[in-house]
Design an enzyme around this catalytic site. Sequence first.
Site, mmCIF file in Angstrom:
data_model
loop_
_atom_site.group_PDB
_atom_site.id
_atom_site.type_symbol
_atom_site.label_atom_id
_atom_site.label_comp_id
_atom_site.label_asym_id
_atom_site.label_seq_id
_atom_site.Cartn_x
_atom_site.Cartn_y
_atom_site.Cartn_z
ATOM 1 N N CYS A 1 -30.260 -1.694 12.579
ATOM 2 C CA CYS A 1 -29.400 -2.845 12.306
ATOM 3 C C CYS A 1 -29.065 -3.594 13.579
ATOM 4 O O CYS A 1 -28.494 -4.660 13.542
ATOM 5 C CB CYS A 1 -28.090 -2.389 11.667
ATOM 6 S SG CYS A 1 -28.319 -1.753 10.034
ATOM 7 N N ASP B 1 -26.994 -2.418 15.981
ATOM 8 C CA ASP B 1 -25.690 -2.044 16.524
ATOM 9 C C ASP B 1 -25.472 -0.546 16.437
ATOM 10 O O ASP B 1 -25.535 0.030 15.356
ATOM 11 C CB ASP B 1 -24.550 -2.709 15.731
ATOM 12 C CG ASP B 1 -24.312 -4.130 16.178
ATOM 13 O OD1 ASP B 1 -24.090 -4.975 15.318
ATOM 14 O OD2 ASP B 1 -24.362 -4.386 17.388
ATOM 15 N N CYS C 1 -19.020 -6.709 13.480
ATOM 16 C CA CYS C 1 -18.922 -5.944 14.721
ATOM 17 C C CYS C 1 -17.537 -5.304 14.844
ATOM 18 O O CYS C 1 -17.411 -4.157 15.282
ATOM 19 C CB CYS C 1 -19.150 -6.841 15.933
ATOM 20 S SG CYS C 1 -20.738 -7.668 15.934
ATOM 21 N N CYS D 1 -24.839 -6.621 20.287
ATOM 22 C CA CYS D 1 -24.566 -7.959 20.779
ATOM 23 C C CYS D 1 -23.267 -7.971 21.590
ATOM 24 O O CYS D 1 -22.518 -6.993 21.609
ATOM 25 C CB CYS D 1 -24.462 -8.925 19.603
ATOM 26 S SG CYS D 1 -23.058 -8.583 18.530
#
Lengths: 168, 129
Positions: free
Chosen positions: A71, A73, A141, A98
Amino acid sequence: MMLRAAGKRLIGAPGIRPAAAGDSSGAAMAVAARRGYHERVVDHYSNPRNVGAFDKDDADVGTGLVGAPACGDVMKMQIRVDQASGKIVDACFKTFGCGSAIASSSVATEWVKGKQMEEVIAIKNTEIAKHLSLPPVKLHCSMLAEDAIKAAVKDYEAKKTKAAKAEE
Amino acid sequence: PLPFIAASPKTDSQGLIMPEDKFHKLADDTIHDLLEKLEEYGDSQQMDGFDIDYGNQVLTLRLGDLGTYVVNKQTPNRQIWLSSPVSGPARFDWDAATDSWVYRRTGVNLMRLLEKEIGELCGTPVDLS
């Protein structure tokens, strides 16, 4: 294996890299500014707090690992707990992902320090997102950072329970 | 082993994850359907700042100052991801039993959630079924 491959892919991609030591290079800042990241995100990305690792086998350490390389992350968050008071005395993280993911987990480690475990599991992804002015696409996130805190606490409690049982 | 939370795709009774082409068909159909219905709703509402965009398989619904919704596919997880200005982020898995996308954490259905929130935000009910 997957993480190393992800690392290679991520290092090549502008604006995305594993959280290593602080790097306030002009290039990173320029990319961030171009993408319109909030200055708090840029700050955490350039000067991440609490990057590192504790020994996961320490009795007073809880480790949470959330996300998936596929994914894009992965967050590992660790807490060190004062066993007598139940207070979190230290926290660290390592994140692949990110800038928003790195910033979210960096903020999370700052916020859990000095708090009790019952307090930190009440930390909401919306608070982290608001603090970093995360855009809609990046709310995920902050959710991951919330999950990471909960996972670390859960791990510590499980360890504690196991240790208590062993003493019986 | 560390407690690895959240990111494993839902498996069926045989422990298999949905084939990728099936996922794309289901998810694309859902998102295109949503796009069409929201476009119609937008046209009927004539709301200031109502804007719908679909690009790179990401659906973005702007409701002026009320906030922005983002709906996209998360293929490795076989999920549809939603970002809502009301309820924040959510991840939906396909539930074959109910032929719908469900957020496992709360049991909420994607379409029902959007109907409720958008209806309340805009002041007029919207039917996404």
